[in-house]
Design a protein around this motif. Structure first.
Motif, PDB file in Angstrom:
ATOM      1  N   UNK A  80      39.006  34.263  39.006  1.00 26.97           N
ATOM      2  CA  UNK A  80      39.338  35.077  40.169  1.00 26.97           C
ATOM      3  C   UNK A  80      39.447  36.550  39.809  1.00 26.97           C
ATOM      4  N   UNK A  81      40.120  36.838  38.720  1.00 24.28           N
ATOM      5  CA  UNK A  81      40.269  38.222  38.270  1.00 24.28           C
ATOM      6  C   UNK A  81      38.928  38.836  37.871  1.00 24.28           C
ATOM      7  N   UNK A  82      38.082  38.051  37.228  1.00 29.96           N
ATOM      8  CA  UNK A  82      36.785  38.567  36.788  1.00 29.96           C
ATOM      9  C   UNK A  82      35.948  39.018  37.976  1.00 29.96           C
ATOM     10  N   UNK A  83      35.879  38.208  39.034  1.00 30.33           N
ATOM     11  CA  UNK A  83      35.055  38.583  40.185  1.00 30.33           C
ATOM     12  C   UNK A  83      35.642  39.770  40.942  1.00 30.33           C
ATOM     13  N   UNK A  84      36.958  39.953  40.867  1.00 28.45           N
ATOM     14  CA  UNK A  84      37.568  41.117  41.503  1.00 28.45           C
ATOM     15  C   UNK A  84      37.401  42.389  40.679  1.00 28.45           C
ATOM     16  N   UNK A  85      37.310  42.239  39.365  1.00 23.79           N
ATOM     17  CA  UNK A  85      37.309  43.405  38.481  1.00 23.79           C
ATOM     18  C   UNK A  85      35.929  43.809  37.967  1.00 23.79           C
ATOM     19  N   UNK A  86      35.067  42.844  37.708  1.00 24.43           N
ATOM     20  CA  UNK A  86      33.789  43.149  37.064  1.00 24.43           C
ATOM     21  C   UNK A  86      32.658  43.135  38.094  1.00 24.43           C
ATOM     22  N   UNK A  87      31.876  44.211  38.171  1.00 20.78           N
ATOM     23  CA  UNK A  87      30.810  44.295  39.176  1.00 20.78           C
ATOM     24  C   UNK A  87      29.627  43.395  38.834  1.00 20.78           C
ATOM     25  N   UNK A  88      28.824  43.129  39.828  1.00 22.92           N
ATOM     26  CA  UNK A  88      27.639  42.281  39.660  1.00 22.92           C
ATOM     27  C   UNK A  88      26.633  42.941  38.735  1.00 22.92           C
ATOM     28  N   UNK A  89      26.487  44.266  38.852  1.00 21.80           N
ATOM     29  CA  UNK A  89      25.535  45.018  38.042  1.00 21.80           C
ATOM     30  C   UNK A  89      26.295  46.069  37.249  1.00 21.80           C
ATOM     31  N   UNK A  90      25.996  46.172  35.974  1.00 20.77           N
ATOM     32  CA  UNK A  90      26.657  47.152  35.116  1.00 20.77           C
ATOM     33  C   UNK A  90      26.435  48.559  35.653  1.00 20.77           C
ATOM     34  N   UNK A  91      27.502  49.323  35.762  1.00 25.97           N
ATOM     35  CA  UNK A  91      27.416  50.689  36.265  1.00 25.97           C
ATOM     36  C   UNK A  91      27.899  50.830  37.693  1.00 25.97           C
ATOM     37  N   UNK A  92      27.931  49.727  38.443  1.00 24.07           N
ATOM     38  CA  UNK A  92      28.387  49.804  39.832  1.00 24.07           C
ATOM     39  C   UNK A  92      29.840  50.249  39.928  1.00 24.07           C
ATOM     40  N   UNK A  93      30.637  49.930  38.879  1.00 23.27           N
ATOM     41  CA  UNK A  93      32.054  50.256  38.922  1.00 23.27           C
ATOM     42  C   UNK A  93      32.307  51.758  39.004  1.00 23.27           C
ATOM     43  N   UNK A  94      31.281  52.557  38.683  1.00 27.15           N
ATOM     44  CA  UNK A  94      31.472  54.006  38.662  1.00 27.15           C
ATOM     45  C   UNK A  94      31.524  54.607  40.062  1.00 27.15           C
ATOM     46  N   UNK A  95      30.918  53.918  41.039  1.00 27.66           N
ATOM     47  CA  UNK A  95      30.902  54.507  42.372  1.00 27.66           C
ATOM     48  C   UNK A  95      31.485  53.584  43.445  1.00 27.66           C
ATOM     49  N   UNK A  96      31.843  52.370  43.095  1.00 29.69           N
ATOM     50  CA  UNK A  96      32.454  51.477  44.079  1.00 29.69           C
ATOM     51  C   UNK A  96      33.913  51.857  44.295  1.00 29.69           C
ATOM     52  N   UNK A  97      34.327  51.925  45.528  1.00 27.99           N
ATOM     53  CA  UNK A  97      35.697  52.307  45.875  1.00 27.99           C
ATOM     54  C   UNK A  97      36.558  51.106  46.238  1.00 27.99           C
TER      55      UNK A  97
END
Length: 664
Positions: A80-97
């Protein structure tokens, strides 16, 4: 005003260095590619993370649940934590709000499917005899798919591909033409339910050990880091070694050994420690590639350094059926030789470049340091002592965590308020997520090996391929470990090789079980510094602004002990404390240390003076003879080493570079 600007400049530099370190982590360490801006879901992540850590603390103290229930709560919350924290594609975390809706769905679906095992525990146990319902089968398939996707996000694609190949092998093994690898084959439904509901698949030994021991030790490491023990280790290392020849590099080795045994992460420790040590090594006059290689090789060795070691050490304990104290004892001498080899290598490089140590006035005073902060070592002594007197690793971890918490209360700067405690509890869960996903997926691989009898088939193959020659069998196993290590995390690599290759060596050649398991453990670890895929060296090179491949080559040169010592303790298990007698042990350690001096000097190209090409070859041969577990051969190696010493001692190395000034 000038002073304020200067202070601000230093602060800005520190922030810039921290940002650079985080960028390097995100580039080379998938575990750091998590979302930072997740809006209201931060509260959910905090709740789940804190709950997961509190659950493990509670069961660690009062007793764990039945292994399947413990493992399901452990894995389900982590997914559950992984799907909430880690994006589907590497780099998406930089612009997802925030967290995309589909990841929210996947998170709660993963938790439901895994918790289903807990809610319907008794009925699913009966499924072993009466079979599983169609709904149970659907859930098992969905659970495996979600696990593989979570593993891809946190650890990477290679281990997922290996797991998929193994699942395909379980289903279509009857189509393999060669009898050596073929088996009866299993239906898709049968494979899915066996891997998900039985105790030899996803919820087998690896995840059970993760749920019992590994999580607690990872949390212990997080707690220590937040007591600022890392800074204490750095100061202590520089105080002990900084004034000697090449002191900055030697201090980096000592600091990384101390920090690595707490963190257990090759890449993470390279960045955390290297952000401080690599610039100092470069300023002292070491080449960027050497600075990066030194930090990477020393940080990687943290996983073999007692008392905590890497997560795979706890799985080794279960596979061997021995106490953790036995595993710790087996690791001590090889770890000392490993770090000694790196330490000696930095010494010879410094002598070759004529790099002196730091002025004593610029170094921490060890006496004052120990008086003020020596108490920070108490949690490590508590863990070691608790294990050595016979308590379980679980109880040792709990005692270590309690001691670390009390230690943090001694000084105001490390004292934790309520918010900090909540933060540390959540961080404990975050650090554990990639390990949990990796060991669960490794359980799929181990489950297929058990289901199909692949282990016995592999044993037959490796014995046939080696022609019954032990050295060749060891060499092929080493190559397999290194190749798997290019894509698999250390823990998963160990699970695979311990399941498939270790039995072949133990049963086929009648070898010491603990020596064999340490053998595959070592080569799984050094894959992190072995080109072409050497992530720890790449991370170090990113900090040093160095050539990544050359940094990897340098790391291998410095860590050459890791490629030699495992062969030696296979032939002479006394180095892993198996069948120990005092005098032979002392002789074996003494000659091995001299052997590491010779081998390290050969790798660097400097002994008493700059070594010629033929002298490097002779030094390497002398080192191997000294490390070999044979008294006569060791005497020959000692005589050769003494001959090179006599030959080089009067030689003047006039063509070497001038004395380098050390800048702070």
């Amino acid at each position: 005003m000038d002073r304020n600007e200067s202070a601000l400049s230093k602060e800005e530099q520190a922030l810039a260095a921290e940002k650079d370190a985080q960028a390097i982590l995100q580039k080379y360490d998938r575990e750091s590619n998590f979302r930072e801006n997740i809006g209201m879901w931060a509260w959910v992540v905090m709740f789940l993370g804190v709950a997961l850590t509190v659950f493990h603390l509670y069961t660690g103290y009062f007793g764990t649940l039945p292994s399947q229930k413990q493992g399901a709560l452990h894995l389900g919350t982590a997914l559950g934590l992984i799907f909430l924290l880690f994006p589907r594609v590497k780099g998406q975390q930089l612009f997802q709000k925030s967290v995309p809706w589909y990841d929210v769905v996947l998170a709660f679906a993963a938790m439901y499917i895994t918790y289903y095992k807990v809610i319907n525990f008794d009925e699913l146990l009966m499924g072993v005899t009466w079979g599983y319902s169609e709904y149970d089968t659907y859930l098992s398939v969905a659970g495996i798919v979600l696990l593989l996707e979570a593993t891809r996000r946190t650890v990477g694609l290679p281990i997922v591909l290996v797991a998929l190949v193994m699942i395909g092998y379980a289903m279509f093994g009857n189509y393999i033409p060669t009898q050596l690898l073929s088996h009866q084959g299993y239906d898709f439904d049968d494979v899915a339910t066996k891997l998900w509901y039985r105790d030899s698949g996803v919820f087998g030994t690896p995840i059970q050990i993760s749920a019992k021991y590994i999580y607690l030790f990872l949390f212990f490491g997080v707690l220590l880091i937040h007591t600022r023990i890392g800074q204490f280790f750095n100061d202590l290392a520089f105080g002990l070694t900084g004034r000697f020849t090449g002191g900055t590099a030697k201090a980096a080795v000592v600091a990384s050994a101390l920090q690595g045994m707490v963190s257990g992460s090759s890449v993470g420790n390279t960045v955390a420690s290297g952000s401080f040590t690599i610039p100092m090594m470069k300023n002292a006059g070491f080449k960027p590639e050497f600075a990066a290689g030194t930090e990477a090789s020393a940080s990687t060795g943290g996983q073999i350094m007692p008392p905590i070691m890497g997560a795979a050490a706890f799985i080794m304990m279960e596979y061997l059926g021995v106490s953790y104290a036995v595993v710790m004892a087996a690791a001590i001498i090889p770890a000392i030789l490993y770090f000694l080899g790196i330490f000696i290598g930095t010494h010879f490089e410094a002598k070759r470049l004529r790099i002196v140590g730091l002025p004593k006035s610029e170094l921490p005073n060890v006496g004052i340091l120990m008086k003020q902060y020596g108490y920070m070592l108490l949690p490590l002594f508590v863990i070691t002592g608790t294990v050595m007197i016979g308590y379980t690793p679980q109880r040792a971890a709990i005692m270590g965590i309690l001691t670390a918490f009390l230690v943090s209360m001694v000084r105001k700067e490390t004292r934790m308020g309520f918010r900090k405690i909540i933060y540390v509890l959540e961080q404990g869960a975050r650090v554990a997520l990639p390990v949990i996903a990796a060991v669960a997926t490794a359980g799929i691989i181990a489950g297929v090996v058990s289901m199909t009898g692949l282990g016995a088939k592999f044993a037959t193959s490796i014995i046939a391929l080696s022609g019954g020659v032990l050295f060749l069998a060891l060499f092929f196993t080493m190559i397999a470990c290194l190749v798997l290590g290019m894509g698999l995390p250390t823990t998963a690599n160990y699970v695979v090789t311990a399941t498939v290759a270790a039995p072949a060596l133990i049963n086929g050649f009648d070898l010491s079980p603990i020596a064999v398991h340490m053998f595959v453990f070592y080569f799984g670890i050094v894959a992190d510094i072995t080109p072409p895929v050497c992530l720890a060296a790449y991370a170090g090179a990113g900090i040093a602004r160095a050539n990544p491949f050359q940094s990897g080559v340098t790391a291998v040169k410095l860590a050459i002990a890791a490629f030699i010592i495992p062969y030696i303790f296979i032939y002479n298990p006394i180095l892993v404390m198996d069948n120990v007698t005092v005098v032979p042990l002392i002789l074996a350690v003494a000659t091995a240390i001299l052997g590491m001096v010779a081998v390290s000097s050969s790798m660097i190209g400097f002994f008493m003076s700059k070594a010629k090409a033929w002298e490097r070859v002779v030094l390497f041969a002398a080192g191997i003879c000294l490390i070999m577990p044979d008294f006569v051969i060791s005497l020959i190696g000692l005589a050769v080493l003494a001959g090179i010493w006599i030959l080089q001692k009067p030689r003047k190395d006039d063509d070497g570079p001038g004395l380098k000034e050390v800048t702070a």
